[in-house]
Design an enzyme around this catalytic site. Structure first.
Site, mmCIF file in Angstrom:
data_model
loop_
_atom_site.group_PDB
_atom_site.id
_atom_site.type_symbol
_atom_site.label_atom_id
_atom_site.label_comp_id
_atom_site.label_asym_id
_atom_site.label_seq_id
_atom_site.Cartn_x
_atom_site.Cartn_y
_atom_site.Cartn_z
ATOM 1 N N THR A 155 0.821 -1.216 0.000
ATOM 2 C CA THR A 155 0.000 0.000 0.000
ATOM 3 C C THR A 155 0.856 1.268 0.000
ATOM 4 O O THR A 155 0.321 2.376 -0.076
ATOM 5 C CB THR A 155 -0.936 0.028 1.222
ATOM 6 N N ASP A 156 2.176 1.131 0.082
ATOM 7 C CA ASP A 156 3.075 2.272 0.092
ATOM 8 C C ASP A 156 3.064 2.965 -1.274
ATOM 9 O O ASP A 156 3.222 2.321 -2.318
ATOM 10 C CB ASP A 156 4.497 1.797 0.428
#
Length: 290
Positions: free
Chosen positions: A241-242
């Site tokens: 999700t970065d």
């Protein structure tokens, strides 16, 4: 001042290590002399100075310490932080058969260097949540300069007990959001009051650490995964999700959009069991370096 010579197995590119460390303005890095001053958190604040004296293919270091290293506590700490034990050769070889071949060739010998203190890793990760990198560094710098300690140009984060007694308004004055201020103080209280024991946490497997950390208000999967990577040096973490990871994958595969989480799972399947290194090298591929 005590001096110690250390040799490690190749490949190990300390110049690229310094390059990445220099992105954080709180780190005391001198690129020209190939030196970093490392804060050592003990009964008293100490500074350990590490200077590269070798090459990527023949890596060696001069370590200077303020005190005698009884029990090798300081050297063991440096070995852990800079990942001086083992070899990156096997990891490098693994990625030469993947889509990350070119990135690993460009950044060959870059280890996953740890943050200098587990507690500071948590604080930095919480502060950095959902901020662009420039302002995240600015906010962290304000926090440490106000509440931490400085010694000979090296900054030490405040201790959990020091942060735990802060008032939310003291952080709000620095442009912390209300929630971020509450998270920083709340997690510090958990540690200071003994409900979260970071030393005991380190002994547990990845999945148990993740479960325990995400129970805390202000710590989600991204922060917990960053802690596993940069406080504990666990090798198989991939924070999909970065935003940086997503942008690096978009660039790598020439996409006109960020990949979906399902696509990221498929892309990264071949990179296990060294997903942390895939993460680091993908970040390196898009960082604005000096």
């Amino acid at each position: 001042m005590r001096e110690l010579r250390v040799s490690v197995l190749p490949p190990y590119n300390f110049d690229l290590v310094l390059d990445r460390l220099s992105l954080d303005p709180l780190n005391s890095v001198d690129i020209s002399s190939r030196t970093v001053k490392v804060p050592f958190y003990g009964e008293e604040d100490e500074i350990l100075e590490v200077t590269a004296t070798g090459t990527t293919d023949d890596p060696s270091f001069l370590v200077q310490m303020e005190k005698e290293d009884r029990g090798n506590a300081r050297l063991d700490y440096l070995k852990k932080v800079f990942q001086w034990e083992g070899t990156l050769q096997e990891i490098h070889q693994h990625f030469l058969d993947t889509d990350l071949k070119d990135i690993f060739t460009e950044h060959s010998g870059t280890p996953v260097v740890l943050e200098f203190n587990p507690y500071s890793t948590l604080m930095k990760s919480i502060i950095h949540q959902q901020l662009n990198l420039a302002f995240a560094h600015t906010l962290t710098q304000r926090f440490v300069h106000k509440f931490g300690r400085e010694k000979d140009g090296v900054w030490f984060y405040p201790a959990p007990g020091e942060t735990a007694i802060l008032d939310v308004d003291e952080l709000r004055e620095m442009q912390f959001s209300q929630r971020k201020a509450e998270y920083v103080i709340g997690v510090s209280k958990e540690i200071a009051e003994g409900r979260l024991n970071l030393q005991e946490l380190e002994k547990k497997p990845d999945d148990e650490i993740l479960k325990e950390l995400v129970k805390l208000r202000g710590i989600g999967p991204w922060t917990a995964e960053n802690y596993l990577m940069f406080a504990l040096g666990r090798q198989n973490l991939f924070p999909k999700t970065d935003i940086g990871i997503q942008n690096a994958l978009k660039k790598l595969y020439g996409m006109d959009r960020k990949p979906t989480l399902a696509e990221i799972d498929e892309m990264s399947e071949a990179w296990s069991p060294y997903l942390s290194y895939a993460s680091l090298y993908l970040w390196r591929s898009i960082e604005n370096r000096k």
